[in-house]
Design an enzyme around this catalytic site. Structure first.
Site, short mmCIF file in Angstrom:
data_model
loop_
_atom_site.label_atom_id
_atom_site.label_comp_id
_atom_site.label_asym_id
_atom_site.label_seq_id
_atom_site.Cartn_x
_atom_site.Cartn_y
_atom_site.Cartn_z
N ASP A 99 -41.79 131.62 -57.86
CA ASP A 99 -40.58 132.16 -58.48
C ASP A 99 -40.71 132.20 -60.00
O ASP A 99 -41.78 131.98 -60.55
CB ASP A 99 -39.37 131.32 -58.06
CG ASP A 99 -39.15 131.32 -56.56
OD1 ASP A 99 -39.41 132.36 -55.93
OD2 ASP A 99 -38.75 130.27 -56.02
N THR A 114 -37.86 125.53 -40.19
CA THR A 114 -36.94 126.13 -41.16
C THR A 114 -37.66 126.69 -42.39
O THR A 114 -37.06 127.38 -43.18
CB THR A 114 -35.90 125.10 -41.62
OG1 THR A 114 -36.56 124.06 -42.36
CG2 THR A 114 -35.15 124.51 -40.45
N VAL A 123 -32.12 119.54 -44.06
CA VAL A 123 -31.69 120.88 -43.67
C VAL A 123 -31.00 120.80 -42.30
O VAL A 123 -29.81 120.53 -42.20
CB VAL A 123 -32.86 121.89 -43.64
CG1 VAL A 123 -32.33 123.30 -43.46
CG2 VAL A 123 -33.68 121.80 -44.94
N LYS A 179 -55.16 98.81 -35.63
CA LYS A 179 -56.34 98.02 -35.29
C LYS A 179 -57.39 98.93 -34.67
O LYS A 179 -57.09 99.70 -33.76
CB LYS A 179 -55.93 96.90 -34.34
CG LYS A 179 -57.08 96.16 -33.67
CD LYS A 179 -57.29 96.65 -32.25
CE LYS A 179 -58.66 96.25 -31.75
NZ LYS A 179 -59.05 97.03 -30.56
N CYS A 187 -59.44 95.87 -26.65
CA CYS A 187 -58.07 96.36 -26.46
C CYS A 187 -57.07 95.20 -26.43
O CYS A 187 -55.94 95.32 -26.92
CB CYS A 187 -57.97 97.15 -25.15
SG CYS A 187 -58.96 98.67 -25.15
#
Length: 519
Positions: free
Chosen positions: A91, A138, A198, A358, A438
């Site tokens: 702009d 948007t 918004v 982790k 894990c």
């Protein structure tokens, strides 16, 4: 007029957002709910229609002492006497706008990079709209998505200028993520002044209530940020002294841990969790988290066996635990192995807050944003970092995400962004049994749930209990290899649990091999 950017509303006139309602009526309700700035954005209406709507909006905002900012159109701002304009990178330049606008007019600039932000600050912008933070329908002409890490880097660059420039973030911000966004985006020297909203307000059935909820959330720290009971212990000797007491505390509390874990290791991890004195539930169903998080335990996200449904289920659970303020642990198994996994990492990192991340070196590098990581399955791949490099990787990611990072390997590196330690305990047989890596995430989650005011100390305590138990198991005469080690390891975890319940810390005395790292 003092500029309060905290709840910055950007209007949207599209039918899916307004749903047949009057734009000005929606904005008036939002202002009554706590909106502090209104930006009128309309890319399609002709000039006459924009001026007419802007005049109506200005009467509303003036009545409530809220500034009206016009997007792009300096001529419309002048026509209605609005308090300012917001200009995009394509702009009118600030210098030209300043010539046309009154001396006290507010000028905001959009910035999506450090270079754009620095140029806007140097040109005299009053505030910056930083983004796009997350993908959003948007705004379709986004240059790129910068996330909280990109926002943090821009804020840090603004701080270097020495100018006190206001800042808001924009793009995909709503009630479920605004607190996390403000928290994680802050740099050590500068924080956001607010959030641009918004659709979370404009599309809400009750804009006033939506604005009020957002205002309360923006003014309040996120629930997962716990204040420490006192000064954090920073030296290794002080931390190690506290470890057996944290272990005893976890055993006594008996926390629940909700495992969204790969099915290959679920049985082993559940047995480990029981052995340490915690309570496991294995559920991949995200909607269950709404009820399970009420028990104030931990959530583990382990993406070892992904399905097309996994990410959406993970996100449901993460949001439930984040909103409750309970710990969430992320184990990005095989993060760099496939394009799909790399995409899921980005989606989850954008979708919630992780108290602990982790993983092995390859996984942590992928989460940190390295473009050169290629894992083979769940293996880390060849290491490219030395001792200092691994410590720095853990520290920098923890500092960026404002959480704890554990980089696992023959030596483990643990950091909260400030404190960094290397833990040399453990045994090579841990790497020969599926599920031992894990299970570290699950065990760590239990400890954070029991000691949330110092998550670094909690994870360190979890790691030492776990790895000393492994050393004890490997030393047993009955252990001949991975199979016998696995069962003996669970027994040794149970033995430490039983000793801790009695206040017997002899299992720990002189066993910790932890080194403080200075970078």
């Amino acid at each position: 007029m003092k500029l309060d950017l905290s709840v910055y509303l950007v209007t949207d006139s599209t039918p899916p957002i307004l749903k047949g309602r009057d734009l000005c009526a929606v904005v008036e309700e939002a202002v009554k709910g706590g909106v502090t700035v209104v930006q009128y954005r309309d890319k399609k209406s002709d000039t006459g229609a924009q001026i007419e709507t802007a005049r109506k909006l200005h009467r509303i905002t003036q009545a409530h002492g809220v500034p009206l900012i016009i997007n792009d159109r300096v001529d419309v701002a002048l026509a209605v006497g609005a308090e300012g304009v917001h200009l995009g990178q394509d702009d009118m330049v600030i210098s030209e706008a300043k010539k046309l606008l009154p001396e006290n007019a507010i000028i905001g600039i959009s910035a999506s990079s450090i270079e754009e932000a620095q140029a806007a600050v140097a040109a005299g912008a009053d505030y910056l709209g930083i983004g796009t933070l997350f993908a959003t329908p948007t705004k379709t002409n986004t240059k790129h998505i910068i996330g909280t890490a990109g926002t943090q880097a821009i804020l840090d660059s603004i701080a270097e200028s020495g100018r006190d420039v206001g800042t808001v973030c924009i793009g995909g911000i709503n009630l479920s993520n605004v607190q996390r966004v403000l928290y994680q985006s802050a740099s050590p020297r500068k924080s956001l002044n607010g959030a641009a909203i918004v659709s979370a307000i404009m599309a809400a059935d009750d804009p006033r209530a939506a604005a009020a909820e957002l205002a309360r959330a923006i003014a309040t720290p996120p629930p997962f940020v716990r204040k420490a009971d006192g000064p954090l212990v920073r030296n290794v000797a002080g931390l190690l002294e506290k470890v057996p007491h944290i272990v005893q505390k976890m055993v006594e509390i008996h926390p629940l841990v909700h495992n969204m874990i790969n099915f290959v290791v679920a049985n082993f991890v559940a047995n480990v969790t029981l052995a340490i004195g915690a309570s496991p539930i294995m559920s991949p169903y995200g909607d269950e988290a709404t009820d399970l998080c009420q028990f104030d335990g931990a959530l583990l996200i382990n993406m070892g066996t992904l399905t097309s449904q996994s990410p959406s289920e993970y996100l449901k659970a993460i949001r439930a635990y984040n909103q409750r303020g309970n710990p969430v642990v992320y184990d990005p198994v095989g993060a760099g192995a496939t394009q799909i996994r790399r995409g899921v990492v980005k989606e989850l990192m954008a979708g919630g807050y992780f108290d602990l991340i982790k993983g092995n070196e390859g996984e942590i590098r992928q989460v940190a944003g390295s473009t050169s990581v290629q894992q083979r399955g769940v293996d880390s791949g060849p290491s490219t970092l030395d001792h200092q490099g691994k410590a720095r990787l853990a520290r920098d990611l923890a500092r960026r995400e404002k959480n704890i990072v554990l980089l696992t390997g023959a030596v483990d590196y643990l950091s909260d962004g400030e404190r960094i330690v290397a833990v040399e305990n453990g045994h090579e047989l841990l790497g020969q049994v599926t599920g031992t890596g894990c299970a570290v995430g699950t065990v760590a989650g239990c400890f954070i749930a029991a000691n949330p005011t110092d998550k670094f100390l909690a994870v360190l305590s979890a790691l030492l209990m776990y790895e000393i138990a492994a050393e004890n198991a490997a030393a047993r005469d009955s252990v001949r290899g991975p199979g016998s080690f696995a069962t003996t390891f669970i027994d040794e975890l149970y033995a430490i649990r039983q000793a801790s319940l009695q206040g017997d810390h002899s299992w720990y005395a002189g066993r910790a091999r932890v080194q403080e790292i200075s970078l």
